[in-house]
Design a protein around this motif. Structure first.
Motif, PDB file in Angstrom:
ATOM      1  N   TYR A  97      39.283  46.187  28.674  1.00  0.00           N
ATOM      2  CA  TYR A  97      39.222  45.032  29.571  1.00  0.00           C
ATOM      3  C   TYR A  97      40.632  44.739  30.063  1.00  0.00           C
ATOM      4  CZ  TYR A  97      34.643  44.007  27.534  1.00  0.00           C
ATOM      5  OH  TYR A  97      33.341  44.073  27.117  1.00  0.00           O
ATOM      6  N   THR A 101      31.928  40.406  21.473  1.00  0.00           N
ATOM      7  CA  THR A 101      32.995  40.432  22.480  1.00  0.00           C
ATOM      8  C   THR A 101      32.815  39.264  23.446  1.00  0.00           C
ATOM      9  OG1 THR A 101      32.878  42.826  22.349  1.00  0.00           O
ATOM     10  CG2 THR A 101      34.186  41.910  24.133  1.00  0.00           C
ATOM     11  N   ALA A 102      31.550  39.010  23.810  1.00  0.00           N
ATOM     12  CA  ALA A 102      31.278  37.929  24.758  1.00  0.00           C
ATOM     13  C   ALA A 102      31.701  36.580  24.186  1.00  0.00           C
ATOM     14  CB  ALA A 102      29.790  37.912  25.102  1.00  0.00           C
ATOM     15  N   GLY A 151      35.516  36.484  23.873  1.00  0.00           N
ATOM     16  CA  GLY A 151      36.107  36.401  25.212  1.00  0.00           C
ATOM     17  C   GLY A 151      35.963  35.011  25.789  1.00  0.00           C
ATOM     18  N   THR A 152      34.776  34.438  25.618  1.00  0.00           N
ATOM     19  CA  THR A 152      34.556  33.089  26.139  1.00  0.00           C
ATOM     20  C   THR A 152      35.519  32.099  25.499  1.00  0.00           C
ATOM     21  OG1 THR A 152      32.234  33.648  26.339  1.00  0.00           O
ATOM     22  CG2 THR A 152      32.789  31.332  26.513  1.00  0.00           C
ATOM     23  N   TRP A 153      35.711  32.238  24.207  1.00  0.00           N
ATOM     24  CA  TRP A 153      36.624  31.312  23.515  1.00  0.00           C
ATOM     25  C   TRP A 153      38.041  31.453  24.062  1.00  0.00           C
ATOM     26  CZ3 TRP A 153      40.967  31.744  20.328  1.00  0.00           C
ATOM     27  CH2 TRP A 153      41.353  30.564  19.684  1.00  0.00           C
ATOM     28  N   GLN A 163      38.892  32.530  26.984  1.00  0.00           N
ATOM     29  CA  GLN A 163      38.938  32.034  28.365  1.00  0.00           C
ATOM     30  C   GLN A 163      39.012  30.515  28.398  1.00  0.00           C
ATOM     31  OE1 GLN A 163      36.916  35.533  31.017  1.00  0.00           O
ATOM     32  NE2 GLN A 163      35.636  33.809  30.517  1.00  0.00           N
ATOM     33  N   PHE A 218      38.869  37.681  31.551  1.00  0.00           N
ATOM     34  CA  PHE A 218      38.618  39.074  31.143  1.00  0.00           C
ATOM     35  C   PHE A 218      37.804  39.778  32.232  1.00  0.00           C
ATOM     36  CE2 PHE A 218      39.284  36.976  27.141  1.00  0.00           C
ATOM     37  CZ  PHE A 218      39.739  37.942  26.256  1.00  0.00           C
ATOM     38  N   SER A 219      38.204  40.979  32.586  1.00  0.00           N
ATOM     39  CA  SER A 219      37.336  41.795  33.451  1.00  0.00           C
ATOM     40  C   SER A 219      37.243  43.185  32.839  1.00  0.00           C
ATOM     41  CB  SER A 219      37.909  41.966  34.850  1.00  0.00           C
ATOM     42  OG  SER A 219      38.488  40.800  35.306  1.00  0.00           O
ATOM     43  N   PRO A 220      36.071  43.752  32.873  1.00  0.00           N
ATOM     44  CA  PRO A 220      35.941  45.132  32.372  1.00  0.00           C
ATOM     45  C   PRO A 220      36.866  46.053  33.167  1.00  0.00           C
ATOM     46  CG  PRO A 220      33.797  44.168  32.855  1.00  0.00           C
ATOM     47  CD  PRO A 220      34.804  43.219  33.367  1.00  0.00           C
ATOM     48  N   TRP A 243      28.514  37.770  30.013  1.00  0.00           N
ATOM     49  CA  TRP A 243      29.237  36.635  29.447  1.00  0.00           C
ATOM     50  C   TRP A 243      30.352  36.170  30.339  1.00  0.00           C
ATOM     51  CZ3 TRP A 243      34.385  37.653  27.914  1.00  0.00           C
ATOM     52  CH2 TRP A 243      34.740  39.004  27.947  1.00  0.00           C
ATOM     53  N   ASN A 244      30.861  37.070  31.102  1.00  0.00           N
ATOM     54  CA  ASN A 244      32.063  36.712  31.845  1.00  0.00           C
ATOM     55  C   ASN A 244      31.783  35.775  32.999  1.00  0.00           C
ATOM     56  OD1 ASN A 244      34.730  36.872  31.997  1.00  0.00           O
ATOM     57  ND2 ASN A 244      34.811  39.063  32.360  1.00  0.00           N
ATOM     58  N   HIS A 300      29.012  33.350  33.385  1.00  0.00           N
ATOM     59  CA  HIS A 300      27.815  32.514  33.234  1.00  0.00           C
ATOM     60  C   HIS A 300      27.739  31.454  34.307  1.00  0.00           C
ATOM     61  CE1 HIS A 300      30.689  30.390  30.590  1.00  0.00           C
ATOM     62  NE2 HIS A 300      30.891  31.590  30.142  1.00  0.00           N
ATOM     63  N   GLN A 306      40.428  24.861  31.979  1.00  0.00           N
ATOM     64  CA  GLN A 306      40.334  26.001  32.895  1.00  0.00           C
ATOM     65  C   GLN A 306      40.577  25.488  34.312  1.00  0.00           C
ATOM     66  OE1 GLN A 306      36.525  27.193  30.909  1.00  0.00           O
ATOM     67  NE2 GLN A 306      37.199  29.222  31.524  1.00  0.00           N
ATOM     68  N   GLN A 312      40.884  36.886  40.027  1.00  0.00           N
ATOM     69  CA  GLN A 312      39.978  37.692  39.221  1.00  0.00           C
ATOM     70  C   GLN A 312      38.527  37.389  39.539  1.00  0.00           C
ATOM     71  OE1 GLN A 312      40.907  40.280  36.784  1.00  0.00           O
ATOM     72  NE2 GLN A 312      42.410  39.992  38.373  1.00  0.00           N
ATOM     73  N   GLU A 362      35.782  39.958  40.728  1.00  0.00           N
ATOM     74  CA  GLU A 362      34.596  40.214  39.907  1.00  0.00           C
ATOM     75  C   GLU A 362      33.312  39.942  40.683  1.00  0.00           C
ATOM     76  OE1 GLU A 362      33.703  40.962  36.183  1.00  0.00           O
ATOM     77  OE2 GLU A 362      35.265  42.121  37.153  1.00  0.00           O
TER      78      GLU A 362
END
Lengths: 346, 738
Positions: A77, A195-196, A199-201, A203, A210-212, B297-298, B300, B355, B387, B391
């Motif tokens: 990522y 991971t989700a 990652g959320t935490w 962010q 995060f981006s793949p 997840w990224n 939502h 955020q 980003q 995305e």
């Protein structure tokens, strides 16, 4: 036209681009935009890179931890700089993240921070895992399951591992202020649901994104060339390429395996400039492989898509998965991945 | 209370003062008041005021009755009680009760002097006229400790308290009872209502570790209860370092509606209070918690919900420094920020969002962003926006058009924010550069082009290869509508740049801009943009064979261009290229010719103004208009006058050899382009002639001469050709009527 020359003392401030007026050409945002303009106008990657070498700093790294990072498949990522992250608060982050994970896993049930959960989160720094002194320390996050066994063998099973690093990230470091920590490359191993959550935490806590990180065929060719060029004491795997032919109903995959020494010999024959790999050499190397294949099978590989490269140094998949095999070139591999991650976030 | 209210509803305060008397002097006051009511035999006459007074008085009697307690000896006890109860109920549901009446009756209801049924009926009609005093509530709560009222009454009381919470005048003392309410959570029957009350009452200071633990114990005992979840999530909001909870995605109702008993009454009170009663601030469950998890997840939800950033700030430090503590107490969580004055008062101690992306949906925070100097905020927004755009962008991914609408909405939100700030974001500029090579010119067209118009001012020659060269390819190969949209957005881009520059000229010395070190440099960039659009337009006109529709958009652009010197006070005059000038002059469409006349007129004005200024301060002027511009303008002007007015086309201005013209075979070419014979005006001339002499069978245009010529002009002006009017008035001396 008097007023054009009249000096004025109040500069305009504004949210988006006004800063350009505010500091003369020196703001991180300014630099950032300039670098984007450069990127967009010239070739996406510099046409030459150094041949992978062992970094001196790497010697400080705990060999046990390095061993732990090798031979595992990591999903890549890219990550924008972390805001107000501090290496002194790692313990507190562990507490908060484990409570967050516990709360997420049992949706709707509140949990107390610092409570005893069935999992344990450990934050630790991977000391020495960097390219230059300026690079921030790499960060390792692990989730362990707490077994029911008595405390002495309570080490638990590793459920999920993720790590963040920045190897030779100068171009990014220059463009942010000190409130930010740049760890643009994130590698995860374990269930994607974990991971989700993690990652959320991150962010939410550090206002990052995060981006793949996918690796396109162009960059895969570069990896193939650079990794073939590495001097190895002994080879542990054959050099192998995968091409994918998009056709229905099922896509056709072509695998092309070469003895690593043959591949090295081929590379040495196209390699001219010492210490460096150039775009022409990469192209030539791949063209040689293509023409060899065409001679035997009458298939133009250049018309298909390169999806995977594996060598004794590492193997990479276009989906953004990587496995690093060779301890010696670990930093070199990560440096290139950092470069790709920085390119993606800029 | 505001004065206006006093005028409108004059009875209410009166009554209040009366009841206040009773509190102080007990019965004597009541008796004095009773006297006039005794004498009022004629209340049936239906004088509204008197009827009202009568109601007032019977209410007073009723309240007095309840205050004294039931008369045990009386046989007609039930009847009297019923009568008084009905009085109270009627008044309460009709007009509400004054604070003092509520004070007394609430006491009665909770003291248990009457039976349960009476208490219930009394509680149900505790409806304020406007407000409830805090003291009454505190007194009422004190009765709860004595244990004189039944469980049902307690439940009803809490429900009432929640329903009427907004109408209690102060909450400070009630908040001091927080511990008492919290202890009442133990009671299973009360728990949901107490939770709701606590949800309304909780402040940051109320959240203590021992309470967190207690709530968690309750949760362990009772399982997942929606009311507990809501309270816990509020605790988490105030103390993220103590507790963590994640609310299930679908749930939306956390409290059974306590208001339903009083729905209509609450509405009525609100109407009475309308305008002079600001609703107390309430924390709502953050929408981000409620939004369903979509896709990966990224993403939502594209834009994160608004949440204070205390999370990152406070965490990690178990012991906060004293200054932190002080500032924490004073700082305002974003969730509570609701009005612009509030923003101004708290601008120094705002808890910023965790955020930054969330500011896009909040106009108050956009105001804040507009004056912020902390660059890390902008960097956070920059990274997030870049980003997210990357995305979410649907043309980056093959065949991912199912999220098209979502992405369109996202772009719309960004554009709204840019319009609000009157400023483009760097992230969007970068996004345009990166994504235009892959853009099909169709997907999200309107949004994409609007983003183009918000590109922050910069050197045009730098931006051109990154964006406009790609755009030009699409421009030339797309439909006329696409061409018009592009021209429209370029016009807006020009306007945004000009507005920005003319502001900058006033606000700061001309040398501080990093990209364009001088005003001349900035003007250079603008003029390159204009020349570029000129080139695009000329080519497009040829491709679309001089389409009138396209010409309108082109001339719209030049309507902005011709007025730069006067409207924006910037030293720049750029003319349109000949291709556009002649296409407009020879257009078959009247409005195009009219617009051309207007533009020429404005160019004229601007050039005259520029020239004048130049003469005035020859030494100082850093920018001189090239004599070429003036020459070209004169050329255009002569051509126009020659064609439209003097009927001597192709002699002055554009010159065409008469021999060539003869070859065309048109004999009367000389006057064929004047305002009578010009193809776009011919129909006007015809109707003018017909109007003058309706019987004429053949229309003779040549008759429009001399005096008739001026009449014809007036006719044209009256038909709305204002541009022509301006042009003729400013460029032609009337002595030269042909």
């Amino acid at each position: 036209m008097d007023r054009y020359d009249a000096p004025e003392s109040t500069p305009r401030q504004s949210a988006a681009s006004g800063l350009r007026d505010y500091f003369i050409g020196a703001t991180p945002l300014q630099k950032r935009l300039e670098s984007i303009r450069k990127q967009a106008s010239v070739l996406p990657t510099p046409p030459r890179r150094k041949i992978l070498q062992c970094s001196r700093l790497q010697e400080d790294v705990d060999p046990q931890k390095v061993a732990f990072l090798l031979h595992k498949q990591w999903t890549l990522y890219s990550l924008t700089p972390l805001y107000k992250f501090s290496y002194t608060n790692l313990k507190e982050y562990s507490r908060l993240l484990s409570a967050f994970i516990a709360a997420e896993k049992q949706k709707g049930l509140a949990v107390e921070v610092g409570d005893d959960f069935s999992i344990k989160v450990i934050f630790s720094a991977l000391l020495g895992m960097k390219g230059t002194e300026r690079d921030p320390e790499a960060l390792l996050v692990q989730i362990l399951s707490k077994s029911q066994l008595p405390p002495q063998n309570r080490e638990g099973k590793v459920l999920w591992t993720g790590w963040f690093c920045c190897i030779f990230g100068d171009s990014l470091l220059e463009t942010v202020s000190e409130d930010f920590t740049c760890l643009p490359l994130f590698l995860a191993n374990g269930a994607e649901s974990n991971t989700a959550i993690i990652g959320t935490w991150f962010q939410k806590t550090f206002d990052c994104y995060f981006s793949p990180l996918a690796i396109n065929a162009f960059n895969l060719s570069w990896m193939a060339a650079m990794w073939t060029a590495c001097k190895m004491d002994h080879y542990v795997a054959t050099t192998e390429f995968f091409w994918s032919v998009p056709c229905s109903p099922q896509s056709l995959d072509i695998s092309y395996a070469i003895h690593p020494e043959d591949a090295k010999a081929l590379w040495d024959s196209v390699h001219k400039t010492s210490g460096e790999v150039t775009q022409e050499e990469v192209d030539l190397f791949m063209d040689c492989l293509y023409s060899h294949f065409h001679r035997h099978f009458k298939i133009h590989l250049s018309a298909t898509r390169l999806v995977r490269v594996s060598t004794s140094v590492a193997s990479a998949h276009t989906d953004g998965k990587i496995k690093i095999l060779c301890h010696k070139y670990l930093i070199g591999v990560l440096a290139y991945l950092t470069e790709l991650a920085i390119f993606q976030i800029e | 209370m505001l004065p206006q209210k006093r005028v409108k509803n004059s009875q209410a305060p009166d009554r209040t003062s009366q009841v206040r008397n009773t509190l102080q002097t007990s019965l004597s006051a009541w008796k004095v008041k009773q006297k006039p009511s005794d004498s009022k035999i004629n209340w049936k006459q239906n004088s509204p005021v008197e009827a009202h007074e009568h109601v007032d008085d019977t209410l007073q009697v009723a309240v007095e009755y309840f205050e004294k307690g039931p008369i045990k000896t009386s046989r007609s006890k039930d009847k009297i009680l019923e009568k008084h109860l009905e009085t109270v109920e009627n008044v309460a549901w009709k007009n509400g009760l004054a604070p003092e009446a509520i004070d007394i009756l609430l006491n009665v209801a909770l003291s248990g002097r009457f039976g349960n049924a009476v208490n219930t009926r009394l509680l149900k009609c505790m409806i304020p006229t406007t407000l409830i005093s805090e003291g009454s509530v505190v007194k009422a709560v004190s009765w709860l400790c004595v244990g004189k009222c039944s469980g049902n009454t307690k439940v009803l009381f809490y429900r009432w308290l929640v329903a009427m919470f907004d109408f209690i005048d102060h909450k400070e003392q009630i908040n001091l009872l927080y511990g008492f309410f919290f202890a009442s959570l133990q009671d299973d029957a009360l728990c949901p209502y107490v939770c709701h009350l606590l949800y309304l009452l909780t402040k940051k200071d109320n959240v203590k570790p021992f309470r967190v633990r207690k709530l968690l114990d309750l949760q362990a005992k009772m399982g997942m209860q929606p009311h507990l979840q809501a309270l816990l999530s509020l605790y988490k909001f105030f103390a993220p370092a103590l507790i963590s909870v994640s609310l299930p995605a679908r749930k939306k109702i956390y409290f059974k509606n306590s208001k339903d008993l009083w729905d209509s009454a609450v509405l009525a009170v609100r109407l009475r209070n309308h305008g002079h009663f600001s609703e107390p601030l309430k924390l709502t469950l953050s929408p981000a918690d409620l939004r369903p998890l979509k896709r990966k997840w990224n993403s939502h939800s594209v834009i994160p919900g608004l949440k204070s950033g205390s999370y990152a700030k406070g965490c990690g430090k178990k012991e906060m420094s004293l200054s932190d503590c002080l500032s924490c107490n004073r700082s305002l969580p974003l969730e509570q920020l609701q009005s612009f004055p509030q923003l101004l008062q708290n601008i120094h101690c705002l808890e910023l969002p965790s955020q930054m992306g969330s500011v896009l949906n909040n106009s108050l925070l956009l105001h804040y962003m507009n004056c912020v100097t902390d660059e890390s905020l902008l960097l956070r927004l920059y990274h997030w926006l870049s980003q997210t755009l990357q995305e979410e962008c649907i043309w980056y991914k093959v065949n991912d058009y199912e999220h098209g609408e979502e992405f369109t909405n996202f772009l719309d939100t960004i554009i709204r924010a840019e319009c609000f700030l009157q400023e483009g974001f760097y992230s969007c500029e970068a996004f345009l550069y990166k994504s235009i090579p892959l853009w099909d010119g169709f997907c999200c067209r309107s949004q994409f082009l609007q983003l183009v118009s918000w590109i922050p001012f910069s050197s045009f020659s730098e931006v051109k290869p990154l964006l406009f060269d790609h755009l030009a390819q699409l421009f030339f190969t797309s439909t006329i509508y696409f061409k018009c949209s592009v021209l429209q957005s370029l016009k807006e881009l020009l306007q945004n740049w000009l507005l920005g520059l003319s502001m900058d000229v006033y606000m700061k010395p001309t040398t501080s801009s990093p990209l364009e070190t001088t005003l001349g440099g900035s003007m250079n960039s603008v003029s390159t943009l204009i020349h570029y659009v000129g080139w695009l337009s000329t080519t497009a006109l040829r491709l679309e064979s001089n389409s009138t529709f396209l010409l309108h958009f082109i001339l719209d652009f030049y309507e902005k261009v011709c007025d730069i010197y006067i409207n924006h006070d910037l030293p720049l005059v750029v003319l349109f290229p000949p291709g556009i000038f002649y296409s407009s002059l020879l257009s078959l469409d009247t409005s195009v010719l009219n617009q051309l006349c207007y533009i020429i007129h404005r160019y004229h004005k601007n050039l005259v103004a520029a020239k004048k200024n130049e003469l005035l301060q020859k030494a100082k002027s850093e920018f001189s208009f090239s004599s070429k511009t003036c020459e070209q303008f004169n050329h255009y002007l002569k051509t126009m006058v020659g064609c439209l007015w003097t009927s001597k086309p192709f002699e002055k201005g554009i010159y065409i050899d008469p021999k060539i013209l003869e070859k065309t075979g048109i004999l009367k070419y000389k006057n064929s382009l004047n305002i009578v014979h010009h193809p776009s005006l011919l129909s006007y001339a015809a109707s003018f002639v017909l109007q003058e002499s309706p019987e004429e069978r053949t229309v003779n245009m040549s008759s429009i001469q001399g005096k008739k010529w001026s009449c014809y002009l007036d006719y044209l002006f009256s038909e709305g050709l204002q541009g022509l009017k301006f042009f003729i008035r400013s460029s032609i001396h009337h002595s030269s009527v042909p």
